[in-house]
Design a protein around this motif. Structure first.
Motif, PDB file in Angstrom:
ATOM      1  N   ILE A  70       0.826  -1.220   0.000  1.00  0.00           N
ATOM      2  CA  ILE A  70       0.000   0.000   0.000  1.00  0.00           C
ATOM      3  C   ILE A  70       0.860   1.270   0.000  1.00  0.00           C
ATOM      4  CG2 ILE A  70      -1.816   1.252   1.237  1.00  0.00           C
ATOM      5  CD1 ILE A  70      -2.660  -1.485   2.404  1.00  0.00           C
ATOM      6  N   PHE A  71       1.997   1.207   0.700  1.00  0.00           N
ATOM      7  CA  PHE A  71       2.854   2.400   0.747  1.00  0.00           C
ATOM      8  C   PHE A  71       4.252   2.085   0.197  1.00  0.00           C
ATOM      9  CE2 PHE A  71      -0.315   2.927   4.154  1.00  0.00           C
ATOM     10  CZ  PHE A  71      -0.932   4.057   3.667  1.00  0.00           C
ATOM     11  N   SER A  72       4.330   1.210  -0.811  1.00  0.00           N
ATOM     12  CA  SER A  72       5.640   0.673  -1.230  1.00  0.00           C
ATOM     13  C   SER A  72       6.181   1.280  -2.519  1.00  0.00           C
ATOM     14  CB  SER A  72       5.532  -0.845  -1.416  1.00  0.00           C
ATOM     15  OG  SER A  72       4.986  -1.452  -0.291  1.00  0.00           O
ATOM     16  N   SER A 127       5.087  13.084   4.359  1.00  0.00           N
ATOM     17  CA  SER A 127       3.924  12.418   4.929  1.00  0.00           C
ATOM     18  C   SER A 127       3.389  11.453   3.881  1.00  0.00           C
ATOM     19  CB  SER A 127       2.887  13.460   5.345  1.00  0.00           C
ATOM     20  OG  SER A 127       1.799  12.835   5.981  1.00  0.00           O
ATOM     21  N   ARG A 128       2.118  11.445   3.655  1.00  0.00           N
ATOM     22  CA  ARG A 128       1.527  10.597   2.608  1.00  0.00           C
ATOM     23  C   ARG A 128       0.285  11.286   2.075  1.00  0.00           C
ATOM     24  NH1 ARG A 128      -1.670   5.840   6.017  1.00  0.00           N
ATOM     25  NH2 ARG A 128      -2.567   7.264   7.530  1.00  0.00           N
ATOM     26  N   GLY A 129      -0.234  10.745   0.982  1.00  0.00           N
ATOM     27  CA  GLY A 129      -1.517  11.215   0.455  1.00  0.00           C
ATOM     28  C   GLY A 129      -1.492  12.651   0.001  1.00  0.00           C
ATOM     29  N   HIS A 140      -4.885   2.336  -4.249  1.00  0.00           N
ATOM     30  CA  HIS A 140      -4.673   3.545  -3.446  1.00  0.00           C
ATOM     31  C   HIS A 140      -4.972   3.240  -1.978  1.00  0.00           C
ATOM     32  CE1 HIS A 140      -4.238   8.020  -3.642  1.00  0.00           C
ATOM     33  NE2 HIS A 140      -5.066   8.036  -2.616  1.00  0.00           N
ATOM     34  N   ASN A 141      -5.167   4.244  -1.182  1.00  0.00           N
ATOM     35  CA  ASN A 141      -5.560   4.049   0.215  1.00  0.00           C
ATOM     36  C   ASN A 141      -6.421   5.209   0.662  1.00  0.00           C
ATOM     37  OD1 ASN A 141      -5.175   2.406   2.704  1.00  0.00           O
ATOM     38  ND2 ASN A 141      -4.455   4.355   3.499  1.00  0.00           N
ATOM     39  N   GLU A 142      -7.661   4.899   1.005  1.00  0.00           N
ATOM     40  CA  GLU A 142      -8.564   5.890   1.595  1.00  0.00           C
ATOM     41  C   GLU A 142      -8.594   7.198   0.805  1.00  0.00           C
ATOM     42  OE1 GLU A 142      -7.445   6.183   5.736  1.00  0.00           O
ATOM     43  OE2 GLU A 142      -8.671   4.440   6.229  1.00  0.00           O
ATOM     44  N   TYR A 143      -9.114   7.130  -0.410  1.00  0.00           N
ATOM     45  CA  TYR A 143      -9.273   8.360  -1.200  1.00  0.00           C
ATOM     46  C   TYR A 143     -10.011   9.404  -0.360  1.00  0.00           C
ATOM     47  CZ  TYR A 143      -7.857   6.303  -5.684  1.00  0.00           C
ATOM     48  OH  TYR A 143      -7.141   5.747  -6.709  1.00  0.00           O
ATOM     49  N   HIS A 161     -12.786   1.282   9.342  1.00  0.00           N
ATOM     50  CA  HIS A 161     -13.481   1.988  10.424  1.00  0.00           C
ATOM     51  C   HIS A 161     -12.662   1.982  11.709  1.00  0.00           C
ATOM     52  CE1 HIS A 161     -16.179   2.590  13.860  1.00  0.00           C
ATOM     53  NE2 HIS A 161     -16.589   3.577  13.079  1.00  0.00           N
ATOM     54  N   TYR A 162     -12.568   3.138  12.321  1.00  0.00           N
ATOM     55  CA  TYR A 162     -11.876   3.271  13.605  1.00  0.00           C
ATOM     56  C   TYR A 162     -12.830   3.859  14.627  1.00  0.00           C
ATOM     57  CZ  TYR A 162      -7.787   1.890  11.100  1.00  0.00           C
ATOM     58  OH  TYR A 162      -6.916   1.144  10.362  1.00  0.00           O
ATOM     59  N   LEU A 163     -12.887   3.231  15.800  1.00  0.00           N
ATOM     60  CA  LEU A 163     -13.784   3.699  16.860  1.00  0.00           C
ATOM     61  C   LEU A 163     -13.379   5.082  17.333  1.00  0.00           C
ATOM     62  CD1 LEU A 163     -13.978   0.722  19.386  1.00  0.00           C
ATOM     63  CD2 LEU A 163     -15.593   1.291  17.567  1.00  0.00           C
ATOM     64  N   MET A 207     -11.792  -3.711   5.491  1.00  0.00           N
ATOM     65  CA  MET A 207     -10.383  -3.731   5.112  1.00  0.00           C
ATOM     66  C   MET A 207      -9.481  -3.359   6.287  1.00  0.00           C
ATOM     67  SD  MET A 207      -8.760  -4.463   2.328  1.00  0.00           S
ATOM     68  CE  MET A 207      -9.189  -3.998   0.664  1.00  0.00           C
ATOM     69  N   GLU A 208      -9.943  -2.435   7.135  1.00  0.00           N
ATOM     70  CA  GLU A 208      -9.122  -2.044   8.288  1.00  0.00           C
ATOM     71  C   GLU A 208     -10.008  -1.719   9.473  1.00  0.00           C
ATOM     72  OE1 GLU A 208      -6.707   1.434   7.727  1.00  0.00           O
ATOM     73  OE2 GLU A 208      -6.079   0.824   5.734  1.00  0.00           O
ATOM     74  N   HIS A 209      -9.605  -2.161  10.644  1.00  0.00           N
ATOM     75  CA  HIS A 209      -9.993  -1.552  11.916  1.00  0.00           C
ATOM     76  C   HIS A 209      -8.833  -1.823  12.860  1.00  0.00           C
ATOM     77  CE1 HIS A 209     -11.404  -5.601  12.838  1.00  0.00           C
ATOM     78  NE2 HIS A 209     -12.166  -5.270  13.855  1.00  0.00           N
ATOM     79  N   ASN A 264      -3.536   5.841  17.027  1.00  0.00           N
ATOM     80  CA  ASN A 264      -2.469   6.738  17.485  1.00  0.00           C
ATOM     81  C   ASN A 264      -2.735   8.186  17.102  1.00  0.00           C
ATOM     82  OD1 ASN A 264      -2.195   5.947  14.776  1.00  0.00           O
ATOM     83  ND2 ASN A 264      -0.177   6.891  14.721  1.00  0.00           N
ATOM     84  N   TRP A 265      -3.956   8.465  16.620  1.00  0.00           N
ATOM     85  CA  TRP A 265      -4.186   9.808  16.077  1.00  0.00           C
ATOM     86  C   TRP A 265      -5.356  10.529  16.733  1.00  0.00           C
ATOM     87  CZ3 TRP A 265      -9.013   9.060  14.174  1.00  0.00           C
ATOM     88  CH2 TRP A 265      -9.335   7.768  13.719  1.00  0.00           C
ATOM     89  N   GLN A 266      -5.944   9.923  17.760  1.00  0.00           N
ATOM     90  CA  GLN A 266      -7.020  10.623  18.459  1.00  0.00           C
ATOM     91  C   GLN A 266      -6.427  11.374  19.642  1.00  0.00           C
ATOM     92  OE1 GLN A 266     -10.258   7.867  19.225  1.00  0.00           O
ATOM     93  NE2 GLN A 266     -10.386   7.314  17.055  1.00  0.00           N
ATOM     94  N   ALA A 291       5.382   7.462  11.871  1.00  0.00           N
ATOM     95  CA  ALA A 291       4.315   8.208  12.535  1.00  0.00           C
ATOM     96  C   ALA A 291       3.333   7.323  13.294  1.00  0.00           C
ATOM     97  CB  ALA A 291       3.568   9.040  11.492  1.00  0.00           C
ATOM     98  N   GLU A 292       3.328   6.016  12.990  1.00  0.00           N
ATOM     99  CA  GLU A 292       2.267   5.192  13.576  1.00  0.00           C
ATOM    100  C   GLU A 292       2.794   4.111  14.519  1.00  0.00           C
ATOM    101  OE1 GLU A 292      -1.457   5.810  11.778  1.00  0.00           O
ATOM    102  OE2 GLU A 292      -0.695   4.773  10.008  1.00  0.00           O
ATOM    103  N   LYS A 293       3.934   4.392  15.152  1.00  0.00           N
ATOM    104  CA  LYS A 293       4.531   3.352  16.005  1.00  0.00           C
ATOM    105  C   LYS A 293       3.732   3.100  17.280  1.00  0.00           C
ATOM    106  CE  LYS A 293       8.071   6.670  17.419  1.00  0.00           C
ATOM    107  NZ  LYS A 293       7.865   7.567  16.240  1.00  0.00           N
ATOM    108  N   PHE A 294       2.857   4.016  17.641  1.00  0.00           N
ATOM    109  CA  PHE A 294       2.044   3.786  18.841  1.00  0.00           C
ATOM    110  C   PHE A 294       0.658   3.240  18.502  1.00  0.00           C
ATOM    111  CE2 PHE A 294       4.900   7.327  20.338  1.00  0.00           C
ATOM    112  CZ  PHE A 294       5.787   6.451  20.972  1.00  0.00           C
ATOM    113  N   HIS A 295       0.460   2.865  17.239  1.00  0.00           N
ATOM    114  CA  HIS A 295      -0.822   2.275  16.839  1.00  0.00           C
ATOM    115  C   HIS A 295      -0.797   0.787  17.171  1.00  0.00           C
ATOM    116  CE1 HIS A 295      -4.259   1.223  14.332  1.00  0.00           C
ATOM    117  NE2 HIS A 295      -4.481   2.510  14.120  1.00  0.00           N
ATOM    118  N   SER A 296      -1.928   0.270  17.626  1.00  0.00           N
ATOM    119  CA  SER A 296      -1.992  -1.161  17.927  1.00  0.00           C
ATOM    120  C   SER A 296      -1.846  -1.985  16.648  1.00  0.00           C
ATOM    121  CB  SER A 296      -3.326  -1.487  18.593  1.00  0.00           C
ATOM    122  OG  SER A 296      -4.376  -1.151  17.709  1.00  0.00           O
TER     123      SER A 296
END
Ligand code: GAL
Length: 675
Positions: A55-57, A121-123, A159-162, A285-287, A317-319, A325-327, A365-370
């Motif tokens: 996805i990011f390669s 960054s990205r996007g 792509h990812n999340e247009y 979807h993220y809670l 596709m994702e949760h 790590n972004w809230q 940027a996302e090292k603290f994401h589960s």
């Protein structure tokens, strides 16, 4: 869902996949290759059968313009294939390499205030940049040529999340593309001037070259221009998807192509339009972790996704397995929440359940994401819950392809939301999303499963339709609602609906004019309330806030009137019979609890019976050809006895009544009577 390519949904779920898909984003390029076999071994332990890669390669696959390095990805394909793990292959176009922006600085996104976004960054490529379109279709073609016939390939993840993290772009190239889009839409400048109401504030255009994007200006910018720019933005992103999709399809016609939506959380893309272009619908979807009732927001996103998929099964596709790590405060999921969340999505039609991401990143940027495999490794609660969910989903293959049917629908229209969210509305307390959420939560608590529907869609299969926020309502949508009510439907309309047409112009005849004969009333004037002001209604002691209307009856009956406030003595809640149906109007904001006052009566009109289980028990039924499946998720702190006979596919237990433990879940097969 219509198939747009050679691949067809009638062929079933993902070609060659007969189990519930389970896995996540896999980014092995962040790790030494020696670790990959361990990853794959652990994936097998967890029951993983599908991973999204690449996805990011872009910078790894095409380190310099036109120079490809597929070696590492070739080895990854073989490793996964040997383990029987299928691949969702990303096109890496959400993250163009540094060399691309060095060569094409004009492709960088310019924000509304004129800031050009930098690299790092990205996007951040402009969707209207010709160089970006060329580069992204070339990399998509190269990947399709290389891997299009690989047996491990299950689905294309374009792509990812247009639309995230930025969607609008105000660069010179975007302005030119916007002009072209406007020429297509309006053909003549006279038509554009009319649609935008440019006589107001002296904005009349005499040359196309003078028309621009609605950048930050001295004061409020023409709302019709901004609404068109929102439409253009969604279309420009969609054109990027279509360009990549068509490039892939030419090389690889047999594999479904999708992209991951963010239904209900990204507001800048009109997914009703996008749904016709993907082979299957996928969602992320993220809670909202701080929301103590975050399961309701999750259910809303899942129901919206299923509705966009026209009722067909879809892919989560994702949760997240635990915290994001972004809230502002990234609360960890509590024990059991991971399984409850996954099964809620599954119950609402997801035939695959995936996470961001497989192994937690050490850097970036996302090292603290589960992750599925957290920093704490396999001796962790999250890992054991990931393995246990893999086991659970492994027992649910027979549910694949079954569908959820809903008796009620909530109207959802991105164009209306874009228009309502612009500046200088009659009250800053008006929020389309707050009202949609409130009505949705009321129905969720009443255990009534809802679809979301576009106001111009065929509504005839629904007993109840709710319009919580239809500010922009076209005449043809109003005609659709009239036919729906005349045909026997029950319609509930909330305030600030049917105010403007598709150009954000007030309807001829005034507020709610296109629904006047449906609702049996007119709104003479808006009477918004002061901050914190409450008004009493002549019904059950309920109070409203934020809004009232000066309603003049034209055939409707009054269900409740205002006892005080600016509309004292006037109708607050009305009901109008029309043909075989009825139409309700609510002119003030009621709490989720108080909405029952209206909805309980509307349910009677609609012949809907609300559930009588505890309000924390989520119940959804998926209907298959041989059996129905009742998915019961207990978000509460007490066990619940479900008086439903069947077999729980998760535990194998059978009975005439099954207990759902506090925090637990069941998937109960209920065989159809054979006669
Ligand atoms: C998603 C995104 C993923 C990852 C995730 C973190 O929106 O697609 O790449 O960033 O958020 O929550």
């Amino acid at each position: 869902m219509e198939s747009t390519g050679n691949w067809s949904t009638s062929a079933g779920w993902l070609p060659g996949v007969s189990a519930v898909s389970y896995g996540g984003d896999y980014n092995p390029e962040q790790w030494p290759e020696e670790l990959w076999p361990e990853d794959v071994e652990l994936m097998r332990q967890a029951g993983v059968n599908l991973v999204s890669i690449g996805i990011f390669s872009w910078a790894m696959i095409e380190p310099r313009p036109g120079e490809y390095d597929f070696g590492w990805m070739d080895r990854l394909f073989e490793l996964l294939h040997a383990a029987g793990i299928r691949i969702s292959l990303g096109t890496p176009t959400a993250s163009p390499p540094a060399w691309f922006f060095h060569e094409h600085p004009e492709a960088r996104v310019v924000t509304r205030d004129g800031t050009t976004l930098g690299f790092g960054s990205r996007g951040m490529a402009s969707p209207s940049s010709p160089a970006y379109r060329r580069a992204s279709t070339s990399i998509a073609t190269a990947l399709a040529k290389r891997y299009g016939s690989h047996p491990a390939l299950a689905v294309w993840h374009v792509h990812n999340e247009y639309g995230a993290p930025v969607s609008e772009c105000y660069s010179d190239e975007s302005v030119r593309a916007f002009r072209e889009w406007l020429r297509d839409r309006y053909t003549s400048l006279d038509a554009l001037n009319g649609a935008w109401g440019t006589a107001f504030w002296g904005q009349r255009y005499v040359e196309w070259e003078h028309v621009s994007a609605p950048a930050v200006s001295a004061s409020v910018v023409n709302p019709a221009q901004r609404l068109d720019f929102a439409r253009f933005t969604s279309d420009a992103l969609l054109q990027c998807f279509i360009a990549e999709r068509d490039a892939i399809r030419t090389e690889c016609p047999g594999v479904p192509i999708t992209t991951n939506f963010m239904a209900g959380t990204c507001e800048s893309v009109d997914l009703w339009k996008w749904a016709d272009e993907v082979d299957l619908v996928a969602n992320d979807h993220y809670l909202v972790a701080e929301d103590e009732r975050s399961q309701v927001g999750l259910a809303l996103s899942a129901d919206l996704t299923r509705s966009i998929a026209r009722g067909r099964p879809w892919l989560l596709m994702e949760h997240s397995t635990s915290s994001v790590n972004w809230q502002p405060r990234n609360l960890a999921k509590r024990s059991g929440e991971l399984t409850r969340n996954a099964l809620s999505h599954f119950g609402r039609g997801a035939d695959g359940v995936m996470f961001f991401q497989w192994r937690a990143s050490r850097s970036g940027a996302e090292k603290f994401h589960s992750a599925m495999l957290p920093h704490a490794g396999t001796r962790s609660r999250v890992w054991s819950e990931v393995c246990s969910l893999g086991g659970d989903l492994g027992r649910l293959a027979e549910v694949l392809g079954s569908e959820v049917t809903a008796d009620a629908a909530i109207l959802w229209d991105w164009e209306s939301f874009w228009a309502q969210d612009l500046e200088w509305r009659p009250s800053k307390d008006l929020s389309h999303r707050e009202r949609v959420n409130a009505f949705y939560e009321r129905l969720w608590q009443d255990q009534i499963v809802v679809d979301f529907a576009h106001p111009e869609a065929d509504l005839s299969s629904y007993r109840l339709v709710v319009a919580p926020a239809s500010y922009l309502l076209t005449q043809s949508a109003a005609d659709n609602l009239r036919r729906y009510v005349e045909g026997g439907g029950t319609l509930v309309v909330s305030y600030f609906s049917a105010i403007v047409d598709e150009h954000d112009a007030v309807h001829p005849g005034g507020f709610v004019a296109p629904l006047r004969d449906v609702l049996g009333l007119t709104v003479e004037e808006f009477l918004p309330l002061r901050a914190g002001e409450k008004v009493r209604l002549s019904f059950d002691g309920i109070v409203g806030d934020v809004w009232t209307d000066d309603v003049a009856l034209q055939g409707a009956e009054v269900v409740a009137a205002y006892e005080d406030g600016p509309a004292a003595g006037k109708p607050a809640i009305t009901r109008h019979r029309l043909g075989n149906g009825s139409a309700w109007y609510l002119s003030t904001r009621l709490t989720v609890d108080d909405l029952s006052v209206v909805l309980d009566k509307a349910y009677v009109d609609a012949g809907i019976v609300a559930g009588d289980g505890p309000e924390d028990l989520e119940l959804v039924r998926r209907r298959g050809s041989q059996a129905d499946y009742l998915i019961a998720v207990n978000h509460g702190t007490r066990p619940v006895d479900l008086p439903v006979g069947g077999v729980d596919l998760l535990s194998g237990q059978a009975g005439e009544s099954l207990k759902v433990e506090a925090g637990g879940a069941r998937v109960i097969r209920i065989d159809k009577p054979t006669d």
